[in-house]
Design an enzyme around this catalytic site. Structure first.
Site, short mmCIF file in Angstrom:
data_model
loop_
_atom_site.label_atom_id
_atom_site.label_comp_id
_atom_site.label_asym_id
_atom_site.label_seq_id
_atom_site.Cartn_x
_atom_site.Cartn_y
_atom_site.Cartn_z
N HIS A 1 0.00 -4.80 -5.98
CA HIS A 1 -0.08 -4.47 -4.55
C HIS A 1 1.02 -3.47 -4.18
O HIS A 1 0.79 -2.53 -3.43
CB HIS A 1 0.13 -5.72 -3.69
CG HIS A 1 -0.89 -6.80 -3.87
ND1 HIS A 1 -0.60 -8.01 -4.43
CD2 HIS A 1 -2.21 -6.85 -3.56
CE1 HIS A 1 -1.67 -8.77 -4.44
NE2 HIS A 1 -2.68 -8.10 -3.94
N HIS B 1 2.10 -8.85 -5.43
CA HIS B 1 2.75 -8.65 -6.73
C HIS B 1 2.91 -7.13 -6.94
O HIS B 1 2.55 -6.34 -6.06
CB HIS B 1 1.94 -9.30 -7.85
CG HIS B 1 0.48 -8.94 -7.84
ND1 HIS B 1 0.02 -7.66 -8.07
CD2 HIS B 1 -0.62 -9.69 -7.59
CE1 HIS B 1 -1.29 -7.63 -8.00
NE2 HIS B 1 -1.71 -8.85 -7.70
N GLU B 2 3.41 -6.76 -8.11
CA GLU B 2 3.69 -5.33 -8.37
C GLU B 2 2.44 -4.46 -8.24
O GLU B 2 2.55 -3.27 -7.93
CB GLU B 2 4.31 -5.16 -9.75
CG GLU B 2 5.80 -5.44 -9.81
CD GLU B 2 6.63 -4.50 -8.93
OE1 GLU B 2 6.37 -3.28 -8.92
OE2 GLU B 2 7.52 -5.01 -8.23
N GLN C 1 -7.73 -0.01 -8.82
CA GLN C 1 -8.73 0.09 -9.89
C GLN C 1 -9.01 -1.28 -10.52
O GLN C 1 -10.06 -1.51 -11.09
CB GLN C 1 -8.24 1.08 -10.96
CG GLN C 1 -9.13 1.24 -12.18
CD GLN C 1 -10.53 1.73 -11.81
OE1 GLN C 1 -10.70 2.46 -10.84
NE2 GLN C 1 -11.52 1.31 -12.59
N LYS C 2 -8.04 -2.21 -10.37
CA LYS C 2 -8.23 -3.58 -10.86
C LYS C 2 -9.58 -4.15 -10.41
O LYS C 2 -10.26 -4.82 -11.15
CB LYS C 2 -7.06 -4.43 -10.36
CG LYS C 2 -7.26 -5.92 -10.35
CD LYS C 2 -7.09 -6.47 -11.72
CE LYS C 2 -7.16 -7.99 -11.81
NZ LYS C 2 -7.77 -8.69 -10.74
#
Ligand code: AMP
Length: 296
Positions: free
Chosen positions: A50, A47-48, A161-162
């Site tokens: 990544h 997804h965005e 950072q997620k």
């Protein structure tokens, strides 16, 4: 060099390799040309979030290698390994569009051949927060990340950072074991309503998807309280939990305020320091994590 693997179409723009023995000589020649190599390890279903890692990697390095490997050793037996979402052909298109030069998609036996028996553990940091709920998770992560770093031998490896605790654990491993790679942490990409992008968001039904916005709202609330001068972490945590539970059916695994490097729980907040506010909340059977770093 595009190709078809089974029924899966791989983007013709991308070199896609699944064997370490094919990857190694290519990387050696890239390195021999004096080019820098970036590694972006992922479990796919890109997804965005990544893609932001891949774009940053392309900005900073000559060649970007994205690995896609749903690593079984970081899932506990009751977790979602079997149903983890996969979309290799879509991933291949998206990765290529974001600047990926080479995809590495090893099989489980390529990574863990018969007789594989080594592990890497970062003690302490791996057993708090996520580690309390997923005791074997980080050993799986550090072992596979070290393997990927050794296989690719990148100049720089990019992480999000997620997964804040994962970033801290990997930086510690690299430092403790003198692994010759630079680790770069990329900010969390969010949906417009604030929900942190995650491959697992597809598990949410429409009501849970709406409810899940409360995670980023609770982090915003914590930040506001700190800005307003609240210095008691327990007071802030209690308000966050109240907000999360008032929104809809949710089970809180943890909400904490910890030291951003050592992950130790804070008794009080001290002006000038950076704290990490991580949380893990389940909506039905879908477990989401999120966090922010706040400078007090
Ligand atoms: P995963 O495929 O979930 O293992 O994630 C691969 C990498 O992408 C990890 O370093 C994640 O931290 C990072 N990542 C996942 N979601 C996001 C996001 N929303 N924003 C930035 N990075 C992310």
């Amino acid at each position: 060099m595009g190709r078809v693997e089974g029924s899966i179409k791989i983007s013709p723009l991308l070199i896609t390799l699944s064997h370490i023995s094919d990857l190694r000589p290519r990387i050696s020649s890239i390195r021999a040309e004096g080019k820098s190599v970036a590694l972006v390890p992922t479990m796919g279903f890109l997804h965005e979030g990544h893609l932001s890692l891949i774009r940053k990697a392309k900005d900073e390095c000559d060649i970007v290698i994205v690995s896609i490997f749903v690593n079984p050793t970081q899932f506990a037996p009751h977790e979602d390994l079997e149903k983890y979402p996969r979309d290799i052909s879509g991933d291949s298109e998206r990765a290529s569009g974001a600047g990926c030069d080479m995809l590495f998609i090893p099989s489980i036996t390529e990574m863990y051949p018969d007789g594989f028996s080594s592990t890497v553990s970062v003690n302490g940091l791996s057993s708090v927060l996520e580690g309390e709920f997923r005791p074997t998770h980080f050993q799986g992560v550090t072992t596979v990340v070290l393997k990927l770093i050794n296989i690719v031998q990148p100049t720089v490896a990019y992480f999000g950072q997620k997964d804040a605790q994962q970033s801290v654990v990997i930086k510690k491993m690299v430092n403790d074991l003198n692994v010759p790679v630079t680790i770069v942490i990329v900010p969390t990409m969010r949906e417009q309503d604030g929900l942190a992008m995650s491959s697992r968001n597809v598990y949410l039904d429409p009501v849970q998807r709406k409810d899940a916005v409360v995670l980023s709202r609770s982090l915003d609330l914590a930040k506001s309280r700190i800005v307003e001068g609240v210095r008691d972490p327990q007071k802030i945590i209690a308000e966050m939990k109240e907000l999360i539970l008032s929104t809809g059916p949710a089970t809180i695994d943890y909400v904490e305020i910890v030291d951003a490097d050592l992950l130790k729980k804070k008794d009080t907040l001290i002006r000038g320091e950076s704290v990490l506010i991580p949380l893990a909340v389940r909506f039905g059977s879908t477990r989401l994590i999120d966090n922010i770093i706040v400078t007090v």
